[in-house]
Write a protein that holds these residues in place. Structure first.
Motif, short mmCIF file in Angstrom:
data_model
loop_
_atom_site.label_atom_id
_atom_site.label_comp_id
_atom_site.label_asym_id
_atom_site.label_seq_id
_atom_site.Cartn_x
_atom_site.Cartn_y
_atom_site.Cartn_z
N LEU A 1 50.90 11.65 61.10
CA LEU A 1 52.04 12.30 61.84
C LEU A 1 51.96 13.81 61.31
O LEU A 1 53.07 14.47 61.51
N GLU B 1 50.61 17.18 66.56
CA GLU B 1 51.11 16.72 67.60
C GLU B 1 50.12 15.97 68.46
O GLU B 1 50.01 14.83 68.72
N ALA C 1 50.30 12.50 66.66
CA ALA C 1 51.32 11.65 67.25
C ALA C 1 50.99 11.19 68.55
O ALA C 1 51.37 9.75 69.01
N GLN C 2 50.24 12.01 69.32
CA GLN C 2 49.72 11.55 70.64
C GLN C 2 48.79 10.41 70.43
O GLN C 2 48.66 9.26 71.20
N LEU D 1 48.57 8.14 67.88
CA LEU D 1 49.32 7.13 67.51
C LEU D 1 50.10 6.36 68.95
O LEU D 1 49.99 5.01 68.81
N ARG D 2 50.59 7.14 69.50
CA ARG D 2 51.34 6.58 70.78
C ARG D 2 50.39 5.95 71.72
O ARG D 2 50.89 4.87 72.69
N ALA D 3 49.08 6.39 71.72
CA ALA D 3 48.09 5.74 72.85
C ALA D 3 47.68 4.42 72.10
O ALA D 3 47.05 3.48 72.83
N THR E 1 48.01 0.38 70.87
CA THR E 1 49.01 -0.80 71.13
C THR E 1 49.94 -1.18 70.25
O THR E 1 49.94 -0.40 68.90
N ALA E 2 50.92 -1.79 70.42
CA ALA E 2 52.10 -1.85 69.70
C ALA E 2 51.75 -2.50 68.37
O ALA E 2 52.18 -2.16 67.21
N GLN F 1 49.93 0.18 66.25
CA GLN F 1 50.98 1.30 65.84
C GLN F 1 51.82 0.50 64.61
O GLN F 1 52.00 1.28 63.75
N ARG G 1 51.97 1.97 60.76
CA ARG G 1 53.26 2.25 60.11
C ARG G 1 53.66 1.72 58.85
O ARG G 1 53.99 2.22 58.00
N GLN H 1 41.21 7.79 69.49
CA GLN H 1 42.16 8.49 70.20
C GLN H 1 42.61 9.79 69.79
O GLN H 1 42.68 10.92 70.51
#
Length: 226
Positions: free
Chosen positions: A105, A108, A111-112, A114-116, A118-119, A122, A126, A163
């Motif tokens: 993190l 930016e 963060a992009q 990480l958001r890309a 799958t749950a 992530q 985390r 990613q």
């Protein structure tokens, strides 16, 4: 581990060049890299535990040190406001390196990336980077086998790197070469086929911008431990 003097001689110019590409002045880059080696020496003298990748450690800490310099000047960077505030509170180079800010993190782009994911990816990242849990603890929490968690974590990290590099290439790629972004990343990750690598080699021989970009991508890969 390589002798630290040899490591400094071989990596210092590359680290400074990497930070300058992020926007650092020559002096800021040299200061950030010098502090990173100071951290490495402190950790080496404080623990006998062997680190997996000193080069990746130095790339990450050098970058964080640069962010700390920028934060102290209230300079606008890729970091989110909360991250700037957190890193500016660190006093010593070691505190910067050991602060809760993690590579995932720092920017930016991270963060992009990480958001890309799958749950499940992530979630496992985390738990490791934000909650400080190891595979055994995660396995207990999720009623899984530790070996399965380690495998998942390894694959999640690989997918995160992919990613991240794709996001980096999309942001920094040369106009007109957008269709080569994915292949550039594959080459930087050493996952391209022989045919793809040959195709990219021909393009790189004619495109200086993409040569610079793939060099940056390889540096970013190293900084992420890949």
């Amino acid at each position: 581990m390589k002798n630290t003097t040899e490591l400094f001689a071989s990596l210092q110019p590359k680290l400074c060049a990497y930070l300058r590409r992020l926007g650092a002045t020559e002096q800021d880059a040299e200061d950030a890299v010098a502090d990173a080696f100071e951290v490495l020496l402190e950790r080496a003298s404080a623990s006998s535990e062997e680190r997996i990748n000193d080069s990746a450690f130095l790339y990450t800490v050098s970058r964080r040190n640069l962010y700390a310099i920028w934060a102290a000047r209230s300079r606008t960077t890729m970091l989110e406001p909360a991250s700037l505030e957190a890193v500016s509170e660190a006093v010593t180079p070691l505190e910067v390196a050991e602060s809760p800010l993690v590579t995932l993190l720092e920017s930016e782009l991270s963060a992009q990336a990480l958001r890309a994911l799958t749950a499940p990816d992530q979630q496992v990242l985390r738990k490791v980077y934000f909650e400080g849990k190891g595979p055994r603890e995660i396995a207990v929490d999720q009623s899984r086998v530790p070996g399965a968690v380690r495998t998942h974590l390894h694959r999640a990290r690989s997918r995160f790197r992919e990613q991240y590099l794709n996001a980096y290439a999309r942001r920094n790629g040369r106009p007109g070469c957008e269709d080569r972004t994915a292949l550039l990343c594959k080459c930087a990750l050493d996952t391209a086929t022989t045919r793809q690598a040959t195709e990219m080699s021909l393009h790189l021989s004619e495109c200086m911008d993409c040569r610079d970009l793939i060099s940056d991508l390889r540096d970013e890969r190293t900084s992420l431990g890949g």
